[in-house]
Enzyme design. Structure first.
Site, mmCIF file in Angstrom:
data_model
loop_
_atom_site.group_PDB
_atom_site.id
_atom_site.type_symbol
_atom_site.label_atom_id
_atom_site.label_comp_id
_atom_site.label_asym_id
_atom_site.label_seq_id
_atom_site.Cartn_x
_atom_site.Cartn_y
_atom_site.Cartn_z
ATOM 1 N N TYR A 18 0.841 -1.197 0.000
ATOM 2 C CA TYR A 18 0.000 0.000 0.000
ATOM 3 C C TYR A 18 0.879 1.251 0.000
ATOM 4 C CZ TYR A 18 -3.679 3.287 1.225
ATOM 5 O OH TYR A 18 -4.556 4.349 1.218
ATOM 6 N N HIS A 22 1.410 4.126 -3.215
ATOM 7 C CA HIS A 22 1.185 5.562 -3.047
ATOM 8 C C HIS A 22 2.464 6.363 -3.253
ATOM 9 C CE1 HIS A 22 -2.745 4.342 -1.621
ATOM 10 N NE2 HIS A 22 -3.112 5.593 -1.793
ATOM 11 N N TYR A 41 -4.097 16.089 0.957
ATOM 12 C CA TYR A 41 -4.610 14.729 1.135
ATOM 13 C C TYR A 41 -3.548 13.969 1.906
ATOM 14 C CZ TYR A 41 -7.297 10.531 -0.290
ATOM 15 O OH TYR A 41 -8.073 9.404 -0.334
ATOM 16 N N TRP A 76 -7.629 3.240 -10.628
ATOM 17 C CA TRP A 76 -6.899 3.204 -9.354
ATOM 18 C C TRP A 76 -7.585 2.245 -8.385
ATOM 19 C CZ3 TRP A 76 -2.239 4.549 -7.774
ATOM 20 C CH2 TRP A 76 -1.972 4.597 -6.406
ATOM 21 N N TRP A 77 -8.916 2.329 -8.321
ATOM 22 C CA TRP A 77 -9.648 1.404 -7.450
ATOM 23 C C TRP A 77 -9.360 -0.042 -7.826
ATOM 24 C CZ3 TRP A 77 -15.257 3.789 -7.391
ATOM 25 C CH2 TRP A 77 -15.265 4.924 -6.564
#
Length: 107
Positions: A18, A22, A41, A76-77
């Protein structure tokens, strides 16, 4: 300005992946987020529980609500779905958090 806090869930054995994904955020994803008013963000990870806590600021809520319908966001999902808890449409399971305090210092 619109502020939003929410939590998501990464699988415990996928925490490093993860982070890696990113750290290598697609340029087109970043461009889309900025085009939809993104100001800030931030995602935090509780390593013990694998809960992700996210906070974002955008120019306005209506513009931000259109992010989920973009092609790059859907890609992306799909890319992230194998490492996170997701809904049937591959969107991350996200639980909104209620803001209870905000303080901004002088600049």
């Amino acid at each position: 300005m619109f502020r939003k806090g929410f939590k998501m869930y990464v699988y415990p054995d996928q925490q490093k992946e993860y982070y890696k994904r990113h750290a290598e955020l697609w340029p087109e994803m970043e461009e889309m987020l900025r085009a939809h008013g993104l100001i800030k963000y931030v995602i935090f990870l509780d390593k013990e529980t694998s809960v992700l806590y996210a906070y974002l600021e955008t120019e306005n809520e209506e513009l931000w609500s259109k992010v989920a319908r973009t092609e790059v966001n859907r890609k992306w999902w799909s890319y992230m779905a194998p490492i996170m808890k997701t809904n049937a449409d591959e969107s991350p399971i996200a639980v909104d958090l209620k803001e209870v305090f905000y303080l901004e210092g002088e600049r």
